[in-house]
Design an enzyme around this catalytic site. Structure first.
Site, PDB file in Angstrom:
ATOM      1  N   ASN A  92       2.722  33.389 -59.459  1.00 35.55           N
ATOM      2  CA  ASN A  92       3.155  32.463 -60.509  1.00 35.55           C
ATOM      3  C   ASN A  92       1.949  31.660 -61.007  1.00 35.55           C
ATOM      4  OD1 ASN A  92       3.218  31.307 -57.922  1.00 35.55           O
ATOM      5  ND2 ASN A  92       4.759  29.780 -58.493  1.00 35.55           N
ATOM      6  N   HIS A 177      12.160  35.540 -54.411  1.00 33.57           N
ATOM      7  CA  HIS A 177      12.549  34.135 -54.522  1.00 33.57           C
ATOM      8  C   HIS A 177      14.033  34.153 -54.876  1.00 33.57           C
ATOM      9  CE1 HIS A 177      11.989  29.828 -55.742  1.00 33.57           C
ATOM     10  NE2 HIS A 177      13.042  30.127 -56.489  1.00 33.57           N
ATOM     11  N   ASN A 276      11.795  23.536 -52.845  1.00 36.05           N
ATOM     12  CA  ASN A 276      12.778  24.519 -53.303  1.00 36.05           C
ATOM     13  C   ASN A 276      12.597  25.815 -52.526  1.00 36.05           C
ATOM     14  OD1 ASN A 276      14.772  25.754 -54.768  1.00 36.05           O
ATOM     15  ND2 ASN A 276      13.482  26.182 -56.547  1.00 36.05           N
ATOM     16  N   ASP A 303       4.862  28.771 -47.458  1.00 31.96           N
ATOM     17  CA  ASP A 303       5.156  28.426 -48.854  1.00 31.96           C
ATOM     18  C   ASP A 303       4.268  27.257 -49.285  1.00 31.96           C
ATOM     19  OD1 ASP A 303       6.229  28.393 -51.384  1.00 31.96           O
ATOM     20  OD2 ASP A 303       8.182  27.585 -50.801  1.00 31.96           O
ATOM     21  N   HIS A 307       0.349  20.315 -55.234  1.00 31.76           N
ATOM     22  CA  HIS A 307       0.518  19.691 -56.539  1.00 31.76           C
ATOM     23  C   HIS A 307      -0.429  18.509 -56.645  1.00 31.76           C
ATOM     24  CE1 HIS A 307       4.039  22.004 -57.758  1.00 31.76           C
ATOM     25  NE2 HIS A 307       4.589  21.767 -56.587  1.00 31.76           N
ATOM     26  N   PHE A 321       8.697  20.497 -57.378  1.00 32.62           N
ATOM     27  CA  PHE A 321       9.157  21.037 -56.104  1.00 32.62           C
ATOM     28  C   PHE A 321       7.960  21.531 -55.292  1.00 32.62           C
ATOM     29  CE2 PHE A 321      13.052  21.744 -58.653  1.00 32.62           C
ATOM     30  CZ  PHE A 321      14.029  21.298 -57.774  1.00 32.62           C
ATOM     31  N   GLY A 322       7.997  21.308 -53.967  1.00 32.00           N
ATOM     32  CA  GLY A 322       7.032  21.950 -53.092  1.00 32.00           C
ATOM     33  C   GLY A 322       6.170  20.999 -52.289  1.00 32.00           C
TER      34      GLY A 322
END
Length: 422
Positions: A92, A177, A276, A303, A307, A321-322
């Site tokens: 991504n 996912h 997420n 995962d 950020h 998210f994350g």
């Protein structure tokens, strides 16, 4: 090039106490009182714990396109700091590696910018969000380890089935996912009493389980190796257990944060707890632990999702998210599960090294003569406090900052070369 490691306590599938010699990136001897050839680097571990290099099949390095969050270089440094010698990066990105040219460029940069082994997933569909399939044969030949739209669930069943058929033809996994956007809505945490207490919109378990049930049926029909990312619910564990009993070629991962925390542990509307899939109920958390112990879940994957500080500040309503995980995963899991006798150290090494390597066909996960010299050395005796000032990742988004843990990485050795040294 030689590296002689003295007085190691080796854990994993083949326990051993003694010395280890590597030659040109391969373990060339195990024994006692091994002698160093000329021009050999010698490391005396003095009984410290040596294990197969950790393997993480789910990281986000953000480059190209999102370098403010992370780069291949900083992500790989963070992974090495956490004891990982092999990682697999998600697609991504911008541009998305959905074509041979962009994939080849990305793989080349993974090789040049990382001191550890960085493998790459390519996209299932063009741009991730479309229903247009990518060139599975071409991407596989160019070096894709498998295919994933991580961050986006494939919403159309026919699109997913055709993708599975295409991946199966080139002997590659579909790495899913699992998220039905119709059930997700505007949820920012698990639906339930805690979300109600905090006044935040909840995300139903059906967001995950409905699409997982669909995918397992499709995987059985297609024969593909289907890998379920970041499993988070008790129902998902039951579905995977049932599918395995039917002979479906399914593997599954669980993230450290879903093993360590439940939604009831979220203290406030704090963006550091937004991920997420979200933290689920305590019942779900216990089911994930049980799923690892009985073999339903095959591995632990971080995962790792860095950020910027601005993206993880304030309310969950607007935050990304994350959370990051590369530099904290082993220590947190060792402290909370091995030291409390829920897991053995050997089990943890299997879930974090040997099993993910085996399931994804990677040449890693063993300390044996003739195997790659991918090794991790841990100090399991002295506690320390998790502090982002010590991290290499650009992302500092973690709810575990300030925790006291055991399991400090002393050395990470990839291909016989020191990738990290404390």
């Amino acid at each position: 090039m030689h590296l002689l490691i003295k007085n190691a306590h080796v854990v994993g599938p083949e326990p051993f106490d003694g010395d280890l010699l590597t030659t040109d990136g391969v373990i060339s001897a195990l024994g006692h009182d091994l002698q160093a050839p000329a021009k050999t680097t010698v490391i005396d571990l003095k009984g410290a714990t040596l294990m197969p290099g950790l393997v993480d099949v789910h990281v986000h390095f953000r480059e190209p396109g999102y370098e403010a969050k992370e780069t291949i270089k900083t992500g790989a440094q963070a992974a090495a700091h956490g004891g990982y010698t092999t990682v697999v990066a998600m697609p991504n990105l911008n541009p998305v590696p959905d074509n041979v040219t962009d994939l080849e460029n990305l793989i080349a940069k993974n090789h040049t910018d990382a001191k550890i082994h960085v493998y790459q997933f390519a996209a299932i569909t063009a741009g991730l969000h479309s229903q247009k399939h990518t060139d599975y044969a071409g991407l596989r030949a160019a070096g894709a380890l498998g295919f994933s739209n991580d961050g986006v669930g494939v919403q159309d069943a026919a699109t997913m089935y055709q993708a599975m058929q295409g991946a199966a033809k080139v002997n590659a996994p579909i790495v899913a996912h699992i998220e039905d956007e119709g059930f997700k809505g505007d949820g920012v945490m698990n639906a339930g009493p805690k979300a109600d207490e905090l006044g935040l919109p909840g995300m139903s378990n059906l967001t995950e389980t409905a699409q997982l049930a669909r995918d397992l049926v499709l995987a059985e029909a297609s024969g593909v190796h289907y890998h379920a990312c970041h499993v988070s619910t008790a129902t998902s564990v039951d579905l995977i257990r049932f599918a395995k009993a039917r002979g479906v070629n399914v593997t599954a991962e669980v993230s450290p944060h879903h093993l360590l925390l439940a939604d009831q542990d979220i203290p406030a509307d704090d963006a550091m707890y937004k991920m997420n899939p979200p933290l689920r109920s305590e019942k779900d958390r216990q089911a994930l632990i049980a799923g690892l112990l009985d073999g339903t879940l095959d591995m632990i994957a971080t995962d790792h999702a860095p950020h910027t500080a601005a993206e993880k500040t304030g309310s969950m309503l607007k935050a990304s998210f994350g959370i990051v995980g590369s530099e904290t995963a082993f220590a947190l899991l060792y402290t909370h599960f091995v030291m409390t006798n829920i897991f053995t150290l050997e089990q943890l090494v299997n879930w974090m090294s040997t099993n993910p390597a085996e399931k994804f066909g990677l040449n890693a996960g063993h300390v044996l003569v003739g195997e790659p010299a991918d090794l991790t050395v841990m100090d399991l005796c002295d506690p320390y406090t998790i502090d982002p000032k010590d991290w290499f990742s650009k992302g500092h988004n973690s709810p575990f900052i300030g925790e006291q843990v055991y399991g400090r990485t002393l050395y990470t050795i990839a291909g016989g070369r020191i990738a990290y040294k404390a």
